[in-house]
Design an enzyme around this catalytic site. Structure first.
Site, short mmCIF file in Angstrom:
data_model
loop_
_atom_site.label_atom_id
_atom_site.label_comp_id
_atom_site.label_asym_id
_atom_site.label_seq_id
_atom_site.Cartn_x
_atom_site.Cartn_y
_atom_site.Cartn_z
CB CYS A 275 37.61 13.62 57.44
SG CYS A 275 35.90 13.19 57.21
CG ASP B 139 23.07 10.94 63.65
OD1 ASP B 139 23.17 11.47 62.46
OD2 ASP B 139 23.03 11.50 64.67
CG ASN C 162 21.45 18.42 55.94
OD1 ASN C 162 20.48 18.79 55.43
ND2 ASN C 162 21.56 17.86 57.23
CB THR D 2 27.47 19.70 61.31
OG1 THR D 2 26.90 18.37 61.25
CG2 THR D 2 26.25 20.73 61.85
CG HIS E 98 26.54 12.84 56.29
ND1 HIS E 98 27.57 13.88 56.09
CD2 HIS E 98 25.40 13.24 56.96
CE1 HIS E 98 27.08 15.02 56.53
NE2 HIS E 98 25.89 14.60 57.42
P1 DGP Z 1 24.72 16.80 59.04
O1 DGP Z 1 24.28 18.05 59.75
O2 DGP Z 1 23.90 16.58 57.75
O3 DGP Z 1 26.26 17.28 58.69
O4 DGP Z 1 24.75 15.63 59.95
C1 DGP Z 1 25.80 15.25 60.58
C2 DGP Z 1 25.26 13.90 61.49
O5 DGP Z 1 26.42 13.15 62.06
C3 DGP Z 1 24.58 14.34 62.74
O6 DGP Z 1 23.24 13.99 62.63
C4 DGP Z 1 25.41 13.64 64.00
C5 DGP Z 1 26.14 13.04 63.10
N1 DGP Z 1 27.46 12.70 63.78
C6 DGP Z 1 28.40 13.70 64.18
N2 DGP Z 1 29.68 13.11 64.73
C7 DGP Z 1 29.21 11.85 64.97
C8 DGP Z 1 29.98 10.93 65.42
O7 DGP Z 1 31.31 10.87 65.64
N3 DGP Z 1 29.48 9.47 65.43
C9 DGP Z 1 28.10 9.46 64.74
N4 DGP Z 1 27.41 8.03 65.08
N5 DGP Z 1 27.49 10.43 64.46
C10 DGP Z 1 27.99 11.61 64.47
#
Ligand code: DGP
Length: 112
Positions: free
Chosen positions: A3, A29, A85, A93, A98
């Protein structure tokens, strides 16, 4: 467990942390949708809002107690949005619970 957010919380994958304590971790993010876009996660793995139970919900209360502190530190004096989400229809995703903290400009009225 493979994860990405567990690894971020453990410091195994770099992130820009804005707040952390023994139960929760907050970081910027990677693909910001607003001038301030912070993700707040429990250190323990909970896959999504649908997996919150009476047994594990304490950490969710801790997240919501931390949000005003993070918002203040980020200068969000004029309001902000918090959202999560959950599952396929919400386009989740990353399968680790979160909460998105968004602000720093007037957000749209659209939620969906
Ligand atoms: P969601 O669609 O709600 O699952 O949003 C997942 C968020 O996580 C998306 O806005 C991008 C962010 N994200 C994904 N991978 C990484 C990462 O490796 N580092 C950071 N800082 N954010 C990430």
């Amino acid at each position: 467990m493979d994860c990405i957010f567990c690894k971020i919380a453990a410091g195994e994958i770099p992130s820009t942390c804005v707040y952390q304590d023994e139960s929760i971790f907050a970081f910027r993010d990677i693909n910001p949708q607003a001038p301030v876009h912070v993700l707040i996660i429990p250190r323990t793995h909970i896959c999504c809002a649908d997996a919150i139970t009476d047994e594990n919900s304490d950490v969710v209360a801790k997240i919501f107690a931390a949000i005003p502190k993070i918002a203040k530190a980020e200068g969000l004096t004029n309001g902000y949005r918090v959202l999560t989400n959950c599952g396929e229809d919400a386009c989740q995703t990353v399968k680790h619970l979160h909460f998105h903290l968004l602000g720093g400009r007037k957000l749209t009225e659209q939620m969906a």
